[in-house]
Design an enzyme around this catalytic site. Structure first.
Site, PDB file in Angstrom:
ATOM      1  N   TYR A 135       0.824  -1.215   0.000  1.00 42.55           N
ATOM      2  CA  TYR A 135       0.000   0.000   0.000  1.00 42.55           C
ATOM      3  C   TYR A 135       0.858   1.265   0.000  1.00 42.55           C
ATOM      4  O   TYR A 135       0.369   2.355  -0.290  1.00 42.55           O
ATOM      5  CB  TYR A 135      -0.960   0.033   1.203  1.00 42.55           C
ATOM      6  CG  TYR A 135      -2.001  -1.067   1.173  1.00 42.55           C
ATOM      7  CD1 TYR A 135      -2.219  -1.828   0.032  1.00 42.55           C
ATOM      8  CD2 TYR A 135      -2.776  -1.349   2.290  1.00 42.55           C
ATOM      9  CE1 TYR A 135      -3.161  -2.842   0.003  1.00 42.55           C
ATOM     10  CE2 TYR A 135      -3.732  -2.362   2.269  1.00 42.55           C
ATOM     11  CZ  TYR A 135      -3.907  -3.104   1.124  1.00 42.55           C
ATOM     12  OH  TYR A 135      -4.854  -4.113   1.096  1.00 42.55           O
ATOM     13  N   LYS A 193       3.881 -15.599   2.283  1.00 43.82           N
ATOM     14  CA  LYS A 193       3.775 -16.290   0.991  1.00 43.82           C
ATOM     15  C   LYS A 193       5.212 -16.542   0.532  1.00 43.82           C
ATOM     16  O   LYS A 193       5.640 -16.112  -0.544  1.00 43.82           O
ATOM     17  CB  LYS A 193       2.996 -15.390   0.012  1.00 43.82           C
ATOM     18  CG  LYS A 193       2.675 -16.016  -1.318  1.00 43.82           C
ATOM     19  CD  LYS A 193       1.610 -17.090  -1.242  1.00 43.82           C
ATOM     20  CE  LYS A 193       1.390 -17.732  -2.602  1.00 43.82           C
ATOM     21  NZ  LYS A 193       0.593 -18.969  -2.536  1.00 43.82           N
ATOM     22  N   ASP A 245      -2.527 -18.427   1.664  1.00 42.18           N
ATOM     23  CA  ASP A 245      -3.685 -19.083   1.051  1.00 42.18           C
ATOM     24  C   ASP A 245      -4.240 -20.177   1.963  1.00 42.18           C
ATOM     25  O   ASP A 245      -5.453 -20.319   2.142  1.00 42.18           O
ATOM     26  CB  ASP A 245      -3.350 -19.636  -0.350  1.00 42.18           C
ATOM     27  CG  ASP A 245      -1.954 -20.220  -0.447  1.00 42.18           C
ATOM     28  OD1 ASP A 245      -1.191 -20.088   0.529  1.00 42.18           O
ATOM     29  OD2 ASP A 245      -1.620 -20.828  -1.476  1.00 42.18           O
ATOM     30  N   ASP A 247      -5.290  -6.957   5.742  1.00 41.33           N
ATOM     31  CA  ASP A 247      -6.485  -6.261   5.291  1.00 41.33           C
ATOM     32  C   ASP A 247      -7.541  -7.295   4.888  1.00 41.33           C
ATOM     33  O   ASP A 247      -8.716  -7.212   5.268  1.00 41.33           O
ATOM     34  CB  ASP A 247      -6.100  -5.381   4.079  1.00 41.33           C
ATOM     35  CG  ASP A 247      -7.192  -4.401   3.706  1.00 41.33           C
ATOM     36  OD1 ASP A 247      -8.228  -4.384   4.381  1.00 41.33           O
ATOM     37  OD2 ASP A 247      -7.008  -3.661   2.717  1.00 41.33           O
ATOM     38  N   ASP A 259     -10.936  -9.159   7.579  1.00 43.00           N
ATOM     39  CA  ASP A 259     -12.365  -9.127   7.240  1.00 43.00           C
ATOM     40  C   ASP A 259     -12.952 -10.533   7.254  1.00 43.00           C
ATOM     41  O   ASP A 259     -14.108 -10.736   7.630  1.00 43.00           O
ATOM     42  CB  ASP A 259     -12.583  -8.489   5.860  1.00 43.00           C
ATOM     43  CG  ASP A 259     -12.746  -6.981   5.964  1.00 43.00           C
ATOM     44  OD1 ASP A 259     -12.225  -6.408   6.944  1.00 43.00           O
ATOM     45  OD2 ASP A 259     -13.391  -6.376   5.085  1.00 43.00           O
TER      46      ASP A 259
END
Ligand code: NAD
Length: 360
Positions: free
Chosen positions: A141, A191, A223, A247, A251
């Protein structure tokens, strides 16, 4: 202890839920013999109306002076088409930036009284109690180069994921410290089978692990973590990850708790000279214009943020637990707001706030 707290109610239901959170904070502080210095400041749409800026200098000064900041939510529909610097959300980014908070903590807890509200089967959700720790200041970001250039078939969008050793080390230590105070298990998400940033991430996490020999460390690929959060969420205690992974996965974690109105969050920075962590505490939800001004909003996300503030900024674990126990008692009583789909007439925002304060 003297608690020096800034409240920033903001817009819409932000003001309504913050009022209840303050009610609970005042009660717990007086019950445990502490003293409270409360200051109030403007942020978001209300700040634009009163000062012309979504993040007035006065608010910035007060936030830097306070030990901890309790925020409601910002956002008013009338600003939906305003330019970015005149939008309420600009205030949110401004206060996070000036406080230098780099760790976003989202506790995810399955309250027994709300098991039926989760879309997952009861036996999967029962007993879930974890904290997702998201790095907030780095990663894709913020990395450069970034942008869109060229045209036609070769038009190209670029973002850069980058992390320094220091950025990884400080969030890792935060994760280990939190795990040490809980079930002593830290899961680091990456990852590393594909990304160099993740390979460095895993290496730094492994190097820091010996500082916390009492905490069990495990690594998981992002994942697989997305899948495990739904399949076997109980396996997690503290889960630490970089910005974008956090992020997305936080959620997913939010779904486990039933209603968005239930979710607290804490954004933490460095320690102050008095030992307290710089902290910004807010419910996860927004200003909810559709129910604002109706005394309908669920204040438990904001009240849970008070509990997080007591624990993380002030180290007051017993007081934090008292707030959680009072919330649980109110949930068990069934007198809850409409979003939690109670059997009888829903309780109002202020009734729930009063009930939690009385249960302390
Ligand atoms: P929202 O979270 O405000 O509302 C989403 C839905 O959830 C709505 O139907 C709302 O009624 C419901 N809801 C939210 N909180 C609730 C609560 N405590 N109790 C009961 N129901 C609740 O998200 P949105 O509608 O996408 O955004 C509205 C405004 O809030 C926008 O201006 C947005 O930019 C802003 N926003 C601010 C923050 C923040 O301040 N941190 C976060 C998200 C959105």
């Amino acid at each position: 202890m003297q608690l020096n707290v800034l409240t920033v109610p903001g817009d819409g239901i932000g003001t309504e839920v913050t009022r209840e959170a303050v009610k609970v904070l005042e009660k717990v502080v007086s019950k445990y013999g502490h003293s409270l210095k409360l200051t109030d400041a403007l942020l978001g749409g209300i700040a634009i109306h009163q000062t012309g800026s979504p993040f007035p200098d006065d608010t910035a000064r007060k936030a830097l002076d306070a030990d901890a900041t309790l925020m409601g939510a910002v956002g008013l529909p009338e600003f939906d088409n305003a330019p970015p610097e005149k939008r309420p959300e600009k205030g949110l980014l401004g206060i996070r930036k000036i406080l230098g908070v780099y760790a976003n903590l989202r506790p995810v807890k399955a309250w027994p009284a709300l098991i039926e509200s989760s879309p997952l089967k009861n036996h999967i959700v029962e007993g879930v109690d974890m904290i997702i720790v998201r790095e907030l200041n780095g990663g894709i970001y913020y990395g450069t180069p970034r942008g869109i250039e060229g045209s036609g078939d070769t038009e190209r969008g670029t973002n850069t994921m980058t992390y320094t050793r220091a950025e990884i080390a400080r969030i890792t230590r935060m994760g280990f410290h939190l795990a040490r105070g809980r079930k002593k298990k830290l899961t680091s998400v990456d990852k590393s089978n594909v990304l160099e940033t993740s390979q460095l991430w895993r290496r730094v996490v492994n190097e820091i692990a010996p500082e916390f020999p009492d905490v069990e460390l495990e690594h998981i690929l992002v994942d697989n973590c997305a899948m495990q959060l739904i399949l076997r969420p109980k396996q997690f205690d503290v889960v630490v990850m970089e910005n974008m992974f956090g992020d997305i996965l936080s959620d997913e974690g939010a779904v486990l708790a039933g209603s968005i109105g239930m979710l607290p969050s804490a954004s933490i920075g460095e320690r102050k000279p008095n030992g307290a962590f710089v902290g910004l505490y807010e419910p996860v939800h927004g200003s909810a214009p559709d129910i604002a001004g109706q005394n309908k909003a669920n204040p438990l996300g904001a009240i849970g943020s008070v509990s997080a503030m007591l624990e993380y900024s002030f180290g007051l674990k017993e007081e934090a637990a008292a707030v959680n126990a009072a919330m649980e008692a109110v949930l068990n009583s069934g007198r809850v707001t409409a979003d939690l789909k109670p059997k009888g007439t829903p309780a109002t925002t202020s009734e729930v706030g009063d009930a939690v304060a009385n249960a302390i």
